[in-house]
Design a protein around this motif. Structure first.
Motif, PDB file in Angstrom:
ATOM      1  N   TYR A  30     -19.749  48.789  -2.976  1.00 61.86           N
ATOM      2  CA  TYR A  30     -19.432  48.865  -1.397  1.00 61.86           C
ATOM      3  C   TYR A  30     -19.253  47.574  -0.727  1.00 61.86           C
ATOM      4  O   TYR A  30     -19.299  46.335  -1.197  1.00 61.86           O
ATOM      5  N   ALA A  86     -27.463  46.687   3.680  1.00 64.30           N
ATOM      6  CA  ALA A  86     -28.087  46.024   1.993  1.00 64.30           C
ATOM      7  C   ALA A  86     -29.431  45.602   2.542  1.00 64.30           C
ATOM      8  O   ALA A  86     -30.140  45.542   1.157  1.00 64.30           O
ATOM      9  N   THR A 139     -21.428  36.547   3.759  1.00 68.50           N
ATOM     10  CA  THR A 139     -21.649  36.236   2.745  1.00 68.50           C
ATOM     11  C   THR A 139     -22.755  35.800   2.495  1.00 68.50           C
ATOM     12  O   THR A 139     -24.012  36.373   1.884  1.00 68.50           O
ATOM     13  N   ARG A 149     -31.299  48.680   1.270  1.00 71.02           N
ATOM     14  CA  ARG A 149     -30.771  48.364  -0.730  1.00 71.02           C
ATOM     15  C   ARG A 149     -31.933  47.525  -1.501  1.00 71.02           C
ATOM     16  O   ARG A 149     -31.395  48.275  -2.184  1.00 71.02           O
ATOM     17  N   SER A 150     -31.528  46.781  -1.176  1.00 71.11           N
ATOM     18  CA  SER A 150     -32.493  46.055  -1.752  1.00 71.11           C
ATOM     19  C   SER A 150     -34.091  46.048  -1.671  1.00 71.11           C
ATOM     20  O   SER A 150     -34.676  45.991  -2.541  1.00 71.11           O
ATOM     21  N   LYS A 198     -29.603  40.462  -0.397  1.00 66.30           N
ATOM     22  CA  LYS A 198     -29.318  41.116  -1.716  1.00 66.30           C
ATOM     23  C   LYS A 198     -30.440  40.612  -3.399  1.00 66.30           C
ATOM     24  O   LYS A 198     -31.114  40.432  -3.590  1.00 66.30           O
ATOM     25  N   SER A 199     -30.390  39.003  -2.414  1.00 63.48           N
ATOM     26  CA  SER A 199     -31.535  37.904  -2.927  1.00 63.48           C
ATOM     27  C   SER A 199     -33.307  37.542  -2.859  1.00 63.48           C
ATOM     28  O   SER A 199     -33.028  37.173  -1.546  1.00 63.48           O
ATOM     29  N   TRP A 204     -24.315  50.328  -5.953  1.00 63.86           N
ATOM     30  CA  TRP A 204     -23.567  49.497  -4.520  1.00 63.86           C
ATOM     31  C   TRP A 204     -23.402  48.151  -4.198  1.00 63.86           C
ATOM     32  O   TRP A 204     -22.294  48.440  -3.361  1.00 63.86           O
ATOM     33  N   GLN A 205     -23.855  47.017  -4.268  1.00 61.66           N
ATOM     34  CA  GLN A 205     -23.464  45.621  -4.311  1.00 61.66           C
ATOM     35  C   GLN A 205     -21.736  45.706  -4.952  1.00 61.66           C
ATOM     36  O   GLN A 205     -21.226  44.839  -4.327  1.00 61.66           O
ATOM     37  N   GLN A 206     -21.196  46.646  -5.905  1.00 65.61           N
ATOM     38  CA  GLN A 206     -20.118  46.007  -6.651  1.00 65.61           C
ATOM     39  C   GLN A 206     -19.794  47.327  -5.977  1.00 65.61           C
ATOM     40  O   GLN A 206     -17.835  47.161  -5.432  1.00 65.61           O
ATOM     41  N   GLN A 252     -34.183  48.916  -4.388  1.00 65.93           N
ATOM     42  CA  GLN A 252     -34.246  48.431  -5.626  1.00 65.93           C
ATOM     43  C   GLN A 252     -35.165  47.010  -5.781  1.00 65.93           C
ATOM     44  O   GLN A 252     -36.219  46.996  -7.018  1.00 65.93           O
ATOM     45  N   ASP A 291     -26.091  38.248   1.054  1.00 63.58           N
ATOM     46  CA  ASP A 291     -26.999  37.626  -0.362  1.00 63.58           C
ATOM     47  C   ASP A 291     -28.462  37.785  -0.062  1.00 63.58           C
ATOM     48  O   ASP A 291     -29.108  36.956  -0.372  1.00 63.58           O
TER      49      ASP A 291
END
Length: 484
Positions: A352, A363, A10, A366-367, A17-18, A348-350, A370, A14
């Motif tokens: 996948y 990830a 995670t 996709r990040s 993603k962040s 996708w975050q919700q 975005q 994350d």
């Protein structure tokens, strides 16, 4: 087997993603999103273009016509005549090296300026009309580099285009250590660019989607993918550790992906060009290291040598290898992206569920999309932005996606179409000759009868194999449930 706790996985995902966790590196270009129009894109393989006629294509949703002028320089125009918007790709290249619209005969020079309007007989009036900016065609900067035709889809930044280098395969300039292993390959895909890039950034699918083509299902024992560099507007780099070997792969904006496999002495270069919503163009090539290529011992060394022999023939490499790999992906990805867009592109975050390190590359992509690529003009935002769902016969259509663009495969198909009736006729003639000989008194075991019969059998088998080989240029179904 590579394992990780839920907390560790995670945290890794994350972090990708962040973007807040990557702030030190986001200072590059002030962390601004890229301008998709002010980029170089490889749009065609130069040796595959027909210099005698204009070719229609698309880039970022813009209809383009590619043609070679009288000075043997390639040009890229907007594919519409300023007169009545007829497609210039349906035109012709005139003897004076200009592009002629086939609707009313208007002609355009290498810069897109109108040089002739046949319907205006008065020379002064014709010159006035041709000098009007409204008579011009939009002309885009182009480069011929590395065997590819590159297009810059912005008419207002020629100086920036001239000072910006395209994302080329750096190894091809390192001739002491590297050389091409294959020629260029191109295929149009009924899948959006972002979905194809996501697929390429996911090496773990290969053992399953490409079972016995580019991997084996039982090979997967756990894979860890970690970032080497943070996300930047220019791209990012990842590393893969499957337990058996390590590799590095990267994305360079706007559309270049590269894998480096040190153990195999091999580089895989992939361009995924965004042509239109729901469509992209893939251009690929493999590069090999002269020092350690094909030096693997035992069976693997033999396999690699056999692969090199196949890859050395462009037709065999396209039909038996490259197209077969994409056949394994195409329909899955075509359906998958519609499943995602039914929830919205940002879902996708919700939607996948990616609990392992093996999805870190996905990830990351996709990040990046975005943060830096969300302004892509052909990025579908909802399901209705895509063309209607295709069946497998359409998504695996090799002829329209590849063969019609590849002169080598076209020639091979033409030769097969010539050989099919010839082998049938030869087989039938040999069989008839054997029957007549036997009826005329020759023994069935005589050399004449047996020889004619054997020839008929050989021609029949050749005819059958040719028919099956012909399918490789048109359509070959790929049913994963039957890949044992």
């Amino acid at each position: 087997m590579a394992t990780a706790s839920v907390a560790e996985v995670t945290t890794a995902i994350d972090q990708l993603k962040s973007v807040d966790n990557l702030q030190p590196e986001l200072a590059v270009n002030n962390g601004k999103p890229i301008n998709w129009f002010q980029q170089w894109y490889p749009l065609a393989i130069l040796q595959d273009l027909d210099p005698r006629r204009p070719t229609a294509t698309k880039l970022l949703g813009i209809p383009l016509v590619v043609w070679r002028d009288g000075t043997k320089q390639w040009r890229a125009f907007e594919d519409r005549c300023p007169h009545r918007l007829a497609p210039l790709s349906e035109g012709r290249i005139d003897t004076d090296g200009t592009l002629m619209c086939s609707y009313h005969g208007w002609q355009f020079d290498a810069q897109g300026s109108c040089t002739k309007i046949p319907q205006i007989g008065d020379a002064k009036a014709a010159a006035t009309a041709c000098s009007n900016n409204r008579s011009c065609v939009a002309s885009y900067p182009v480069k011929e580099l590395g065997g590819l035709l590159w297009v810059w889809p912005d008419t207002h930044s020629a100086a920036l285009a001239a000072s910006t280098p395209p994302a080329v395969i750096a190894e091809l300039d390192q001739t002491a250590d590297w050389e091409p292993r294959t020629d260029w390959f191109m295929r149009d895909l009924p899948i959006s660019m972002e979905t194809v890039v996501e697929n390429v950034m996911d090496p773990c699918h290969a053992n399953f989607t490409h079972h016995k083509v580019q991997g084996v299902r039982t090979n997967e024992k756990g894979t860890v993918i970690k970032p080497i560099t943070p996300l930047r507007p220019t791209g990012f780099k990842m590393e893969q550790n499957s337990g058996k070997f390590k590799a590095e792969f990267e994305f360079q904006a706007p559309c270049f992906l590269k894998y480096h496999f040190p153990i195999f002495g091999r580089v895989m270069a992939v361009y995924v060009v965004p042509t239109a919503a729901g469509h992209s163009r893939m251009i690929t090539r493999f590069i090999k290291n002269k020092q350690n290529s094909s030096r693997r011992p035992g069976l693997m060394g033999i396999v690699l040598k056999c692969m090199e022999l196949v890859e050395g023939n462009r037709v065999f490499e396209h039909t038996l290898m490259r197209n077969k790999v994409l056949d394994g992906d195409n329909h899955i990805l075509h359906v998958q992206e519609r499943q995602l867009l039914a929830e919205g592109v940002a879902g996708w975050q919700q939607n996948y569920y990616m609990p392992g390190y093996s999805d870190t590359g996905v990830a990351a992509w996709r990040s990046w999309l975005q943060k830096y690529g969300n302004a892509m003009p052909v990025l579908p935002r909802k399901l209705s932005d895509l063309p209607p769902l295709m069946d497998r016969r359409q998504t695996l259509d090799r002829y329209h996606q590849h063969t019609q663009h590849c002169p080598d495969c076209q020639k091979a198909l033409h030769n097969i179409d010539f050989a099919l009736p010839a082998t049938w006729a030869a087989g039938a003639a040999a069989l008839l000759f054997a029957a007549v000989s036997a009826a005329s008194g020759a023994a069935w075991t005589s050399a004449t009868v047996l020889g004619a019969g054997a020839l008929a059998l050989v021609m029949g088998l050749a005819h059958r194999r040719l028919k099956k080989f012909r399918d490789l240029f048109i359509f070959t179904d790929y049913v994963h449930a039957e890949m044992d």
